[in-house]
Design a protein around this motif. Structure first.
Motif, PDB file in Angstrom:
ATOM      1  N   ASP A   1      24.231  -7.962  -7.424  1.00 19.36           N
ATOM      2  CA  ASP A   1      24.780  -6.642  -7.784  1.00 19.36           C
ATOM      3  C   ASP A   1      24.285  -5.566  -6.816  1.00 19.36           C
ATOM      4  O   ASP A   1      25.060  -4.724  -6.361  1.00 19.36           O
ATOM      5  CB  ASP A   1      24.381  -6.261  -9.212  1.00 19.36           C
ATOM      6  CG  ASP A   1      25.116  -7.089 -10.258  1.00 19.36           C
ATOM      7  OD1 ASP A   1      26.092  -7.785  -9.885  1.00 19.36           O
ATOM      8  OD2 ASP A   1      24.707  -7.053 -11.432  1.00 19.36           O
TER       9      ASP A   1
ATOM     10  N   ARG B   1      21.339 -12.470 -10.177  1.00 18.80           N
ATOM     11  CA  ARG B   1      22.491 -11.639 -10.517  1.00 18.80           C
ATOM     12  C   ARG B   1      22.190 -10.173 -10.146  1.00 18.80           C
ATOM     13  O   ARG B   1      23.033  -9.472  -9.569  1.00 18.80           O
ATOM     14  CB  ARG B   1      22.768 -11.780 -12.008  1.00 18.80           C
ATOM     15  CG  ARG B   1      24.206 -11.571 -12.380  1.00 18.80           C
ATOM     16  CD  ARG B   1      24.474 -12.048 -13.817  1.00 18.80           C
ATOM     17  NE  ARG B   1      24.815 -13.448 -13.891  1.00 18.80           N
ATOM     18  CZ  ARG B   1      24.266 -14.322 -14.752  1.00 18.80           C
ATOM     19  NH1 ARG B   1      23.350 -13.929 -15.614  1.00 18.80           N
ATOM     20  NH2 ARG B   1      24.663 -15.578 -14.734  1.00 18.80           N
ATOM     21  N   ALA B   2      20.993  -9.737 -10.453  1.00 17.01           N
ATOM     22  CA  ALA B   2      20.611  -8.357 -10.120  1.00 17.01           C
ATOM     23  C   ALA B   2      20.611  -8.138  -8.608  1.00 17.01           C
ATOM     24  O   ALA B   2      21.036  -7.085  -8.114  1.00 17.01           O
ATOM     25  CB  ALA B   2      19.231  -8.042 -10.711  1.00 17.01           C
TER      26      ALA B   2
ATOM     27  N   ALA C   1      27.659 -13.914  -2.815  1.00 15.23           N
ATOM     28  CA  ALA C   1      27.493 -12.501  -2.470  1.00 15.23           C
ATOM     29  C   ALA C   1      27.459 -12.310  -0.959  1.00 15.23           C
ATOM     30  O   ALA C   1      27.951 -11.298  -0.434  1.00 15.23           O
ATOM     31  CB  ALA C   1      26.203 -11.967  -3.100  1.00 15.23           C
TER      32      ALA C   1
ATOM     33  N   GLN D   1      26.066  -5.854  -3.476  1.00 12.30           N
ATOM     34  CA  GLN D   1      27.426  -5.322  -3.518  1.00 12.30           C
ATOM     35  C   GLN D   1      27.404  -3.784  -3.479  1.00 12.30           C
ATOM     36  O   GLN D   1      28.161  -3.148  -2.729  1.00 12.30           O
ATOM     37  CB  GLN D   1      28.120  -5.805  -4.798  1.00 12.30           C
ATOM     38  CG  GLN D   1      29.622  -5.533  -4.806  1.00 12.30           C
ATOM     39  CD  GLN D   1      30.297  -6.232  -5.984  1.00 12.30           C
ATOM     40  OE1 GLN D   1      29.706  -6.383  -7.042  1.00 12.30           O
ATOM     41  NE2 GLN D   1      31.530  -6.661  -5.779  1.00 12.30           N
ATOM     42  N   ASP D   2      26.503  -3.240  -4.253  1.00 12.65           N
ATOM     43  CA  ASP D   2      26.373  -1.780  -4.308  1.00 12.65           C
ATOM     44  C   ASP D   2      25.930  -1.204  -2.965  1.00 12.65           C
ATOM     45  O   ASP D   2      26.483  -0.206  -2.477  1.00 12.65           O
ATOM     46  CB  ASP D   2      25.362  -1.424  -5.402  1.00 12.65           C
ATOM     47  CG  ASP D   2      25.196   0.071  -5.547  1.00 12.65           C
ATOM     48  OD1 ASP D   2      26.194   0.731  -5.897  1.00 12.65           O
ATOM     49  OD2 ASP D   2      24.079   0.576  -5.293  1.00 12.65           O
TER      50      ASP D   2
END
Lengths: 384, 384
Positions: free
Chosen positions: B374, B370-371, B300, B377-378
């Motif tokens: 995410d 993972r959260a 990420a 990225q957001d």
């Protein structure tokens, strides 16, 4: 979120089958905690104070934990009326570690330090300090089996001692400095250093009489794993001896007891116990309860026509730990088994003395001692 | 029996009003505990295992607690495949205290000891030992901002060092000894002493490569307030330096870590975490999860076209603590606030480096990372 309800640890069959309830717990330490404290800890264990985590899972430097730490210190200061010129430290290592650190911090290498030995823990204090100071036994009750404390007039204090060390209450021998014993001697510029592990917060304490008061928390202050050190600030300026920074009380004081990761969860538990003690009426109230508990238990012993006996001189009988013996020691096992069945736990005497020992710290209610006294009377009727 | 349901401590308004749930907690330590462990502790907090008291309220020498202690050691030995010629100690004082004790126990007064400094904690280790040994900095990554670890061939090891000290993983700088970095040098008769506080039990460990492995438990092993020391037994015979008995590892080993009252409640908590780790599949499984978590997070970062950056050399990037920075540092506060709203806690970087830090210890599930990925990225889409 990542929840998993299954139990992964094996449970003993007793946990699944027996109906249980909390009993009166006379353990000498780790010892009983106030039940309201345990219930609060239980309720907020997974999600504490809006942080979406346990208090055991957050940084000791987070604002949320800093509030816990600050409140705990403020509450303890209020509870014990600690003067502003004393620092309050929350450390790990237990009282035994402090016995080494006291020597390292407050004595020059090889300087003489006076020790008043009123029981087992006074001897341990010397053992921990003897590599750092010349330990002078200023007074000892050992010749008399630690059943009395030598009078202050008999203490052989050194002229240039770094400090005078004493143990306010001895948990094994059941000996405590009481007003009936007399007044502590004036030691002038030599600070009194006192191990108050087993009697702190059980009555008002004139902190200003001492240079250092230290106490493992696992008796009157609640949880195991954290130790309170109350130290007059001017003593923190003493050079002491070469030592690691982590052994330096001044460093701990400057860092607010966060020189390294402190035992934060234990600190939180202690803080809850402080709040409970204040809510219950503070040390005045615990002094009243302690006196009543001691009165009940010593009366049960002294009124037993010798069926039970406590050998400590009346003027120094501990209000906190009451060792006693059955006239017929062969009955001790039956006494302990019967007491346990009656919901009176952890009464086995320390291995040094044998017999029975009841510890009556702040979390032990008066009703618990009443139940013990009733059991003792009943047991005597059945076996006397 | 002496129950009292009222809450005596003040609750913050947030606790009463907000709906709560546990969040993903990226704290660096004290850190997240496995939720099943917390649930078990909660369930049995007042009445544990048929003893009619809390495990926090019973003697460390009681048969019931001795079983906890014995099982915890056996489980840790199984988890880490600890050879029989190593003692396992459960102590208080944190890793920092061990840094002083290692010098006191294993070096003669003033003897040279080699230190490999790969980050902040390596420097602290020297600070704690410097009054006891002549600390030789055999290698240091400081000139390069601790973004890499000097190769073993560059280490300037002393001939007669008492030991070579290293920090397996550095929590602040996010630097870890990894296979990609290379092999540890052979040090012959000079034992390697390693601070494994932040990476122990995250993958298989060849204990026999080390003389001493120590670790504060509050990261991968669970609870704050207890420290594990794994020490090759022959080293316990070293004379070391004059020291209090409570600072003597051999005394602790001979006493089964009960030289004085240990942090028993914390020890019990650690034991539950060991059982949880074994039930989850042991260190092999946590190695797999750790690799996956690290892969997700570094991907990420590296795939963000420089919006996020981690500056550590690829071969020594930590799987446990990932410090990273936003290209626009002015967005850091918004990142932290947004993450918190998304249930991603304690991501603020250490004050030494600033920025962001995510700690990925064993209790952090892959889904948590993972959260986080995410969210990253957001956040980038919204602010990039």
């Amino acid at each position: 979120m990542h929840r998993d309800g299954r139990a992964f640890a094996h449970k003993s069959s007793s946990q699944q089958e027996l109906p249980m309830s909390r009993a009166y717990n006379f353990a000498a330490g780790p010892a009983a905690l106030p039940e309201p404290v345990l219930r609060q800890v239980q309720a907020e264990l997974l999600e504490w104070d809006g942080v979406r985590a346990s208090v055991a899972e957050i940084s000791h430097r987070s604002p949320e934990f800093m509030r816990v730490a600050t409140e705990a210190e403020a509450d303890l200061r209020r509870l014990l009326s600690i003067p502003g010129d004393y620092a309050v430290l929350f450390l790990s290592g237990g009282a035994t570690t402090q016995q080494a650190l006291v020597a390292l911090n407050f004595a020059a290498p090889g300087q003489v330090a006076d020790y008043v030995v009123s029981g087992h823990w006074g001897k341990v204090a010397i053992k921990q300090a003897k590599d750092y100071v010349r330990a002078n036994v200023a007074a000892s009750g050992e010749a008399g089996g630690f059943r009395d404390i030598p009078q202050a007039a008999e203490w052989k204090l050194s002229k240039d001692a770094a400090y005078v060390h004493m143990t306010a209450n001895e948990t094994i021998h059941g000996v405590e400095f009481r007003p009936e014993w007399g007044a502590l001697p004036e030691t002038g510029d030599v600070p009194l250093v006192a191990d108050f592990s087993s009697s702190i917060a059980s009555e008002p304490l004139d902190v200003s009489r001492y240079g250092v008061v230290y106490a493992g928390a696992q008796k009157n202050l609640g949880p195991v794993g954290v130790t309170v050190v109350i130290v007059r600030r001017d003593l923190l300026e003493r050079a002491g001896q070469p030592r690691a920074d982590i052994f330096n009380y001044a460093s701990h004081a400057n860092a607010g007891s966060m020189l390294n990761t402190p035992p934060s969860f234990n600190w939180y538990l202690a803080g809850l116990v402080f709040k409970w003690m204040l809510a219950e009426g503070g040390v005045e109230e615990f002094a009243r309860r302690s006196a009543e508990k001691a009165r009940l238990l010593y009366a049960a012993i002294d009124g037993s026509d010798g069926f039970y006996r406590n050998e400590v001189a009346p003027g120094v009988r501990s209000r906190m730990n009451v060792p006693f013996f059955l006239r017929d020691d062969a009955l001790t096992a039956a006494f302990l088994a019967g007491a346990k069945d009656a919901g009176l736990l952890a009464l086995k005497g320390h291995r040094v003395l044998g017999g029975i020992r009841a510890s009556l710290y702040n979390a032990m209610p008066v009703d618990g001692v009443r139940a013990l006294a009733d059991f003792m009377q009943d047991f005597r009727k059945r076996h006397g």
